[in-house]
Design a protein around this motif. Structure first.
Motif, short mmCIF file in Angstrom:
data_model
loop_
_atom_site.label_atom_id
_atom_site.label_comp_id
_atom_site.label_asym_id
_atom_site.label_seq_id
_atom_site.Cartn_x
_atom_site.Cartn_y
_atom_site.Cartn_z
N SER A 107 -17.95 -51.15 4.84
CA SER A 107 -18.28 -49.99 5.67
C SER A 107 -17.02 -49.15 5.88
O SER A 107 -15.89 -49.61 5.65
N ALA A 108 -17.21 -47.93 6.34
CA ALA A 108 -16.07 -47.04 6.61
C ALA A 108 -15.14 -47.68 7.64
O ALA A 108 -13.91 -47.61 7.51
N ARG A 109 -15.69 -48.32 8.64
CA ARG A 109 -14.89 -48.98 9.68
C ARG A 109 -14.04 -50.09 9.08
O ARG A 109 -12.85 -50.21 9.35
N ASP A 110 -14.66 -50.91 8.22
CA ASP A 110 -13.93 -52.01 7.60
C ASP A 110 -12.86 -51.50 6.62
O ASP A 110 -11.79 -52.09 6.51
N ARG A 111 -13.13 -50.40 5.94
CA ARG A 111 -12.14 -49.82 5.03
C ARG A 111 -10.90 -49.37 5.81
O ARG A 111 -9.77 -49.56 5.36
N LYS A 112 -11.11 -48.79 6.98
CA LYS A 112 -9.98 -48.38 7.82
C LYS A 112 -9.15 -49.58 8.23
O LYS A 112 -7.92 -49.54 8.24
N ILE A 113 -9.82 -50.67 8.55
CA ILE A 113 -9.12 -51.90 8.93
C ILE A 113 -8.30 -52.43 7.75
O ILE A 113 -7.14 -52.79 7.89
N LEU A 139 -12.36 -41.77 4.64
CA LEU A 139 -12.12 -42.99 5.41
C LEU A 139 -12.35 -42.74 6.84
O LEU A 139 -12.13 -42.29 7.70
#
Length: 122
Positions: free
Chosen positions: A93-99, A122
């Motif tokens: 997910s976009a959230r996980d990619r940022k992490i 992102l």
């Protein structure tokens, strides 16, 4: 996008970072040191096949040397581990990619950080 005139500057930068001499690179691509010096000092532009040989010898993409991309992505074949990571990243997910990028940020080169800042998805 960088200018093609940056070709020599980028070659010189990668050589310095990796401890590569002009003698070694010239031998690797089958050119004289004088010819390579002209490329590095931007007094002469290499033909496409020579530019590709330089990129391969330095293990960077030709796109980087030509100013198409902003960071020197290696041209090597991906390992199984890298392939698996990219596959999983594509599904994240976009959230996980940022992490994930947050974790990797400390390990990025300045060029990679700049490219990362320019990402819009992102």
């Amino acid at each position: 996008m960088a200018e093609i005139a940056d070709f020599g500057r980028k070659v010189k930068k990668i050589m310095k970072q990796r401890g590569i001499t002009q003698t070694w690179l010239a031998q690797k691509i089958g050119a004289t040191e004088a010819t390579l010096s002209r490329y590095v000092n931007n007094s002469r532009k290499p033909q496409a096949d020579i530019a590709a040989e330089i990129a391969e010898a330095l293990d960077v993409s030709l796109d980087y040397l030509m100013g198409i991309t902003g960071f020197p992505a290696p041209i090597k074949t991906l390992s199984t581990e890298e392939t698996l990571m990219l596959s999983a990243f594509a599904r994240a997910s976009a959230r996980d990619r940022k992490i994930i990028f947050g974790v990797l940020e400390d390990h990025m080169t300045s060029e990679e950080l700049e490219a990362f800042k320019n990402l819009k998805n992102l």
